[in-house]
Scaffold this motif. Structure first.
Motif, short mmCIF file in Angstrom:
data_model
loop_
_atom_site.label_atom_id
_atom_site.label_comp_id
_atom_site.label_asym_id
_atom_site.label_seq_id
_atom_site.Cartn_x
_atom_site.Cartn_y
_atom_site.Cartn_z
N ALA A 179 53.96 11.42 25.23
CA ALA A 179 54.31 12.41 25.73
C ALA A 179 53.25 13.76 25.29
CB ALA A 179 55.78 13.08 25.56
N SER A 180 53.46 14.66 26.35
CA SER A 180 52.39 15.75 25.94
C SER A 180 53.43 16.88 26.27
CB SER A 180 51.13 16.12 27.09
OG SER A 180 50.57 15.03 26.75
N GLU A 181 53.18 18.35 25.47
CA GLU A 181 53.82 19.47 25.98
C GLU A 181 53.65 19.66 27.36
OE1 GLU A 181 52.52 22.33 23.04
OE2 GLU A 181 53.59 21.26 21.37
N GLY A 182 54.77 20.22 28.12
CA GLY A 182 54.65 20.27 29.59
C GLY A 182 55.23 19.18 30.19
N ASP A 183 55.48 18.07 29.79
CA ASP A 183 55.79 16.79 30.56
C ASP A 183 57.25 17.00 30.80
OD1 ASP A 183 53.34 15.45 30.32
OD2 ASP A 183 54.33 13.90 28.94
N ILE A 184 57.81 16.55 32.07
CA ILE A 184 59.24 16.23 32.21
C ILE A 184 59.77 15.26 32.04
CG2 ILE A 184 60.76 16.80 34.20
CD1 ILE A 184 59.01 19.33 33.58
N LEU A 185 61.06 15.36 31.32
CA LEU A 185 61.84 14.00 31.04
C LEU A 185 63.19 14.10 31.70
CD1 LEU A 185 61.76 13.85 27.02
CD2 LEU A 185 60.07 13.14 28.93
N ALA A 186 63.47 13.03 32.35
CA ALA A 186 64.82 12.94 33.14
C ALA A 186 65.81 12.32 32.35
CB ALA A 186 64.68 12.21 34.42
#
Length: 411
Positions: A352-359
């Motif tokens: 993951a990177s900062e700004g990614d979207i998790l569901a």
């Protein structure tokens, strides 16, 4: 949620685009999944008179209620406020059951005034009901069958120590009140708990309720509550609805024959109908490298989804910004609330990177309805996808919403 060329979609609606359009955190509900679950339940009980009463405390958004009404589902409410929302959503009073739980009698009176069917869970309220209404207003009674069932003690409601229902041992007292006030008891209700894994629990409850009901000659309904188990992760145990439907339908038909007339069998699913439809979409604020583990800090937390902290509930998490084939890493997913705020621990996710979207999956039930403004955070917007179209069904809160009912004192 399906993947199309590394884009996560619901009914052709790209989830990342929804986040761009409506911001995060964001609740998204798949109306087709709700419809699928309704049909699953209907098909399981084809051979008898079965009615679905959606336990709307799971998700009270007025547009979700309107969809339930469109799908032929009736509704169970637990407060006058839920009753009012149900009426605004288009339900008629005859489609609404109000299940009380230790409430003041004026709440019961308010619901009687609206002509909804009342379900009473204690002898004191039943006596007051008799004193005021006699046999002029029909009523259900909630029985505690003393059978334990549910995912954990916090959501187990039918055991002998539970606050819910009139203890089955108090049957003589119920019969005395019926005789004293000529009460019109039209239904027997019970609810054993939530996340019941084994259909045998329902079968055992059925035996108890069938025997209990024989002394009540004017019944129209038996209400078995809800609690069907849904899957929270791949390979998870679910209630086998086909098997349950066959077993309960057969025993219910046998009971009706013995009772001398055909009754309606009611179920009150909440989580079963809406849990799997819902996703809480949140952004990674911080990737925090600790010596022992890596944390993904999101722009949501227990203020929006309290189930992991309150019930130790498992919610699957997907990084929808990255391909499923991306290199993986182990993470703890945490919220931004100033408390221990674990959402998911030790999850292997695409790096993951900062700004990614998790569901966060299975967020359709007891998500928004249990949300709060803790830490003065805004509650999220909600979107319902139905027939391939995304509908904004609740706006994101603002600071003015939080301040509206506060009074600034002039010292």
């Amino acid at each position: 949620m399906i993947v199309r060329e590394d884009r996560y979609c619901i009914q052709n609606q790209d989830l990342l685009e929804l986040c761009q359009n409506y911001g995060t955190p964001l609740y998204v509900y798949d109306g087709a999944k709700i419809e699928e679950k309704v049909n699953t339940l209907k098909n399981a009980f084809k051979g008898i008179k079965m009615k679905i009463k959606y336990a709307c405390k799971a998700n009270t958004n007025i547009s979700v209620l309107k969809l339930m009404n469109k799908l032929g589902v009736e509704i169970d409410v637990v407060s006058p406020q839920e009753m009012a929302i149900a009426l605004k959503a288009g339900f008629s009073p005859e489609q609404i059951t109000y299940t009380s739980s230790g409430v003041s009698f004026d709440e019961i009176e308010e619901c009687v005034t609206e002509n909804v069917l009342i379900n009473i869970d204690n002898l004191s309220s039943l006596e007051k009901f008799g004193q005021k209404y006699g046999n002029s207003v029909p009523v259900l009674i909630r029985i505690r069958p003393n059978i334990e069932g549910g995912g954990n003690l916090k959501i187990s409601t039918g055991h002998k120590e539970s606050k819910f229902g009139i203890a089955i041992e108090q049957k003589p007292a119920i019969l005395d009140l019926i005789k004293k006030y000529d009460l019109n008891i039209v239904g027997i209700h019970q609810h054993t708990g939530s996340d019941i894994k084994d259909g045998k629990t329902f079968v055992n409850v059925a035996k108890v309720i069938f025997e209990f009901a024989m002394d009540f000659p004017n019944l129209k309904y038996l209400d078995f509550g809800g609690g069907f188990k849904v899957a929270y992760k791949e390979g998870d145990i679910e209630t086998d609805m086909k098997d349950l439907g066959e077993k309960i339908s057969a025993s219910f038909s046998e009971f009706c024959q013995k009772y001398g007339k055909d009754l309606e069998l009611w179920f009150e699913p909440g989580k079963f109908l809406v849990s799997e439809s819902g996703y809480l979409l949140a952004q990674v604020n911080v990737v925090k490298e600790n010596p022992t583990k890596t944390l993904l800090g999101l722009n949501t937390g227990l203020n929006h989804l309290i189930r992991p902290m309150m019930y130790d509930a498992f919610h699957d998490v997907v990084n929808i910004s990255k391909s499923a084939e991306s290199s993986k890493k182990m993470y703890d997913v945490v919220g931004y609330i100033c408390e221990t705020d674990d959402i998911a621990k030790e999850r292997e996710l695409p790096e993951a990177s900062e700004g990614d979207i998790l569901a966060i999956k299975n967020a359709g039930a007891y998500g928004f309805t249990m949300a709060s403004n803790y830490n003065a955070r805004f509650r999220p917007a909600e979107v319902l996808i139905y027939e391939n179209k995304a509908h904004l069904i609740r706006k994101r809160e603002t600071l003015q919403d939080i301040l509206n009912n506060q009074v600034l004192v002039d010292f």
